[in-house]
Design a protein around this motif. Structure first.
Motif, PDB file in Angstrom:
ATOM      1  N   ARG A   1       3.262   3.508  20.817  1.00 50.94           N
ATOM      2  CA  ARG A   1       4.285   2.494  20.963  1.00 50.94           C
ATOM      3  C   ARG A   1       4.983   2.320  19.379  1.00 50.94           C
ATOM      4  N   ARG A   2       4.626   2.961  18.405  1.00 52.95           N
ATOM      5  CA  ARG A   2       5.315   2.726  17.178  1.00 52.95           C
ATOM      6  C   ARG A   2       6.799   3.747  16.952  1.00 52.95           C
ATOM      7  N   ALA A   3       7.552   2.874  16.531  1.00 50.62           N
ATOM      8  CA  ALA A   3       8.942   3.577  16.160  1.00 50.62           C
ATOM      9  C   ALA A   3       8.626   4.524  15.432  1.00 50.62           C
ATOM     10  N   PRO A   4       9.393   5.700  15.206  1.00 50.02           N
ATOM     11  CA  PRO A   4       9.269   7.064  14.776  1.00 50.02           C
ATOM     12  C   PRO A   4       9.679   6.684  13.044  1.00 50.02           C
ATOM     13  N   TYR A   5      10.492   5.799  12.785  1.00 43.29           N
ATOM     14  CA  TYR A   5      10.919   5.622  11.799  1.00 43.29           C
ATOM     15  C   TYR A   5      10.009   4.733  10.704  1.00 43.29           C
ATOM     16  N   THR A   6       8.980   4.199  11.201  1.00 47.77           N
ATOM     17  CA  THR A   6       7.954   3.405  10.576  1.00 47.77           C
ATOM     18  C   THR A   6       6.779   4.374  10.169  1.00 47.77           C
ATOM     19  N   GLU A   7       6.699   5.880  10.594  1.00 44.65           N
ATOM     20  CA  GLU A   7       5.844   6.966  10.028  1.00 44.65           C
ATOM     21  C   GLU A   7       6.260   7.267   8.949  1.00 44.65           C
ATOM     22  N   VAL A   8       4.929   7.964   8.162  1.00 40.55           N
ATOM     23  CA  VAL A   8       5.535   8.583   6.822  1.00 40.55           C
ATOM     24  C   VAL A   8       6.651   9.730   7.149  1.00 40.55           C
ATOM     25  N   GLY A   9       7.534   9.695   6.339  1.00 46.39           N
ATOM     26  CA  GLY A   9       8.739  10.594   6.155  1.00 46.39           C
ATOM     27  C   GLY A   9       9.773  10.144   7.264  1.00 46.39           C
TER      28      GLY A   9
ATOM     29  N   VAL B   1       0.984  -1.379   0.011  1.00 50.02           N
ATOM     30  CA  VAL B   1       0.039  -0.075   0.264  1.00 50.02           C
ATOM     31  C   VAL B   1       0.833   1.261   0.068  1.00 50.02           C
ATOM     32  N   LEU B   2       0.780   1.945  -0.875  1.00 52.83           N
ATOM     33  CA  LEU B   2       1.644   3.075  -1.126  1.00 52.83           C
ATOM     34  C   LEU B   2       1.182   4.543  -0.620  1.00 52.83           C
ATOM     35  N   VAL B   3       2.075   5.110  -0.059  1.00 54.81           N
ATOM     36  CA  VAL B   3       1.797   6.348   0.599  1.00 54.81           C
ATOM     37  C   VAL B   3       2.682   7.305  -0.003  1.00 54.81           C
ATOM     38  N   ASP B   4       2.462   8.699  -0.339  1.00 58.94           N
ATOM     39  CA  ASP B   4       3.616   9.639  -0.565  1.00 58.94           C
ATOM     40  C   ASP B   4       4.069  10.264   0.478  1.00 58.94           C
ATOM     41  N   PRO B   5       5.509  11.100   0.296  1.00 56.55           N
ATOM     42  CA  PRO B   5       6.096  11.710   1.308  1.00 56.55           C
ATOM     43  C   PRO B   5       5.182  12.629   2.158  1.00 56.55           C
ATOM     44  N   ALA B   6       4.375  13.002   1.701  1.00 59.93           N
ATOM     45  CA  ALA B   6       3.347  14.074   2.306  1.00 59.93           C
ATOM     46  C   ALA B   6       2.439  13.268   3.228  1.00 59.93           C
ATOM     47  N   GLY B   7       2.288  12.230   3.040  1.00 58.69           N
ATOM     48  CA  GLY B   7       1.180  11.469   3.846  1.00 58.69           C
ATOM     49  C   GLY B   7       0.007  11.028   3.219  1.00 58.69           C
ATOM     50  N   LYS B   8      -0.079  11.368   1.965  1.00 60.19           N
ATOM     51  CA  LYS B   8      -1.400  11.057   1.244  1.00 60.19           C
ATOM     52  C   LYS B   8      -1.417   9.699   0.544  1.00 60.19           C
ATOM     53  N   LEU B   9      -2.540   8.934   1.138  1.00 59.67           N
ATOM     54  CA  LEU B   9      -2.431   7.633   0.798  1.00 59.67           C
ATOM     55  C   LEU B   9      -2.709   7.529  -0.745  1.00 59.67           C
ATOM     56  N   LEU B  10      -2.028   6.568  -1.470  1.00 60.48           N
ATOM     57  CA  LEU B  10      -1.975   6.510  -2.850  1.00 60.48           C
ATOM     58  C   LEU B  10      -2.934   5.357  -3.350  1.00 60.48           C
ATOM     59  N   GLY B  11      -2.800   4.249  -2.685  1.00 57.05           N
ATOM     60  CA  GLY B  11      -3.505   2.924  -3.040  1.00 57.05           C
ATOM     61  C   GLY B  11      -2.474   1.760  -3.166  1.00 57.05           C
TER      62      GLY B  11
ATOM     63  N   TRP C   1      10.553   2.215  -3.471  1.00 58.88           N
ATOM     64  CA  TRP C   1       9.537   1.811  -2.229  1.00 58.88           C
ATOM     65  C   TRP C   1      10.310   1.755  -1.032  1.00 58.88           C
ATOM     66  N   GLN C   2      10.076   2.477  -0.168  1.00 58.42           N
ATOM     67  CA  GLN C   2      10.800   2.377   1.141  1.00 58.42           C
ATOM     68  C   GLN C   2       9.593   1.782   2.192  1.00 58.42           C
ATOM     69  N   VAL C   3       9.756   0.417   2.315  1.00 58.47           N
ATOM     70  CA  VAL C   3       8.687  -0.339   3.387  1.00 58.47           C
ATOM     71  C   VAL C   3       9.005   0.307   4.807  1.00 58.47           C
ATOM     72  N   LEU C   4       7.825   1.039   5.010  1.00 58.95           N
ATOM     73  CA  LEU C   4       7.644   1.499   6.463  1.00 58.95           C
ATOM     74  C   LEU C   4       7.464   0.400   7.537  1.00 58.95           C
ATOM     75  N   ARG C   5       6.289  -0.422   7.357  1.00 58.31           N
ATOM     76  CA  ARG C   5       5.946  -1.565   8.375  1.00 58.31           C
ATOM     77  C   ARG C   5       4.863  -2.157   7.601  1.00 58.31           C
ATOM     78  N   MET C   6       4.769  -3.237   8.394  1.00 64.43           N
ATOM     79  CA  MET C   6       3.715  -4.274   8.105  1.00 64.43           C
ATOM     80  C   MET C   6       2.183  -3.840   8.470  1.00 64.43           C
ATOM     81  N   LEU C   7       1.160  -3.947   7.737  1.00 59.87           N
ATOM     82  CA  LEU C   7      -0.097  -3.384   7.974  1.00 59.87           C
ATOM     83  C   LEU C   7      -1.070  -4.666   8.304  1.00 59.87           C
ATOM     84  N   HIS C   8      -0.909  -5.897   7.778  1.00 59.64           N
ATOM     85  CA  HIS C   8      -1.621  -6.780   7.960  1.00 59.64           C
ATOM     86  C   HIS C   8      -1.065  -8.125   7.544  1.00 59.64           C
ATOM     87  N   ALA C   9      -1.197  -9.190   8.184  1.00 58.44           N
ATOM     88  CA  ALA C   9      -0.736 -10.663   7.707  1.00 58.44           C
ATOM     89  C   ALA C   9      -1.855 -11.661   8.091  1.00 58.44           C
ATOM     90  N   ASP C  10      -2.129 -12.590   7.072  1.00 63.22           N
ATOM     91  CA  ASP C  10      -2.876 -13.586   7.255  1.00 63.22           C
ATOM     92  C   ASP C  10      -2.583 -14.661   6.397  1.00 63.22           C
TER      93      ASP C  10
END
Length: 129
Positions: free
Chosen positions: A79-87, A8-18, A41-50
């Motif tokens: 509790r989320r590390a700062p490097y997993t946030e956008v930017g 799931v892609l997001v731009d550096p400004a935080g806008k969700l792209l899809g 593509w810089q992977v920030l974090r895992m969103l979901h796993a099944d």
């Protein structure tokens, strides 16, 4: 055994792209993103796993066309590390360089040369303070 990955892609400004179309990653381990993460593509974090299906949040400055909208909660979590946030990856790289102790000066020089190859050595002093 492989896994099915969706980015799931997001731009550096935080806008969700899809999301990108799902694809198969060669390694079965969820924490391994080196097969598909790069400068684009810089992977920030895992969103979901099944099971074999894993969804990651990735930041990109160069989004592909034709992405469909998706609903993902990007709210910060205490509790989320700062490097997993956008930017976060770009911001944490500079902060980590400044936190290195003095005995690691050679490592700091090597990292700063890779990041700023055109600057003279004298011009990189601002990275050490």
């Amino acid at each position: 055994m492989t896994r099915i990955v969706t980015l799931v892609l997001v731009d550096p400004a935080g806008k969700l792209l899809g999301p990108l179309p799902p694809f198969e990653a060669p390694t079965p381990w969820r924490q391994e993103v080196g097969d598909f993460a790069d400068e684009r593509w810089q992977v920030l974090r895992m969103l979901h796993a099944d099971g074999r299906e894993v969804t990651y949040l990735a930041e990109t400055a160069d989004p592909p066309a034709g992405l469909l909208p998706v609903d993902v909660d990007l709210a910060p979590h205490p509790r989320r590390a700062p490097y997993t946030e956008v930017g976060g990856p770009a911001a944490s790289r500079g902060r980590d360089l400044r936190r290195l102790p003095g005995r690691h000066r050679a490592l700091r020089m090597a990292l700063s040369r890779r990041r700023c190859p055109g600057l003279p050595v004298r011009g990189r002093r601002h990275l050490y303070r």
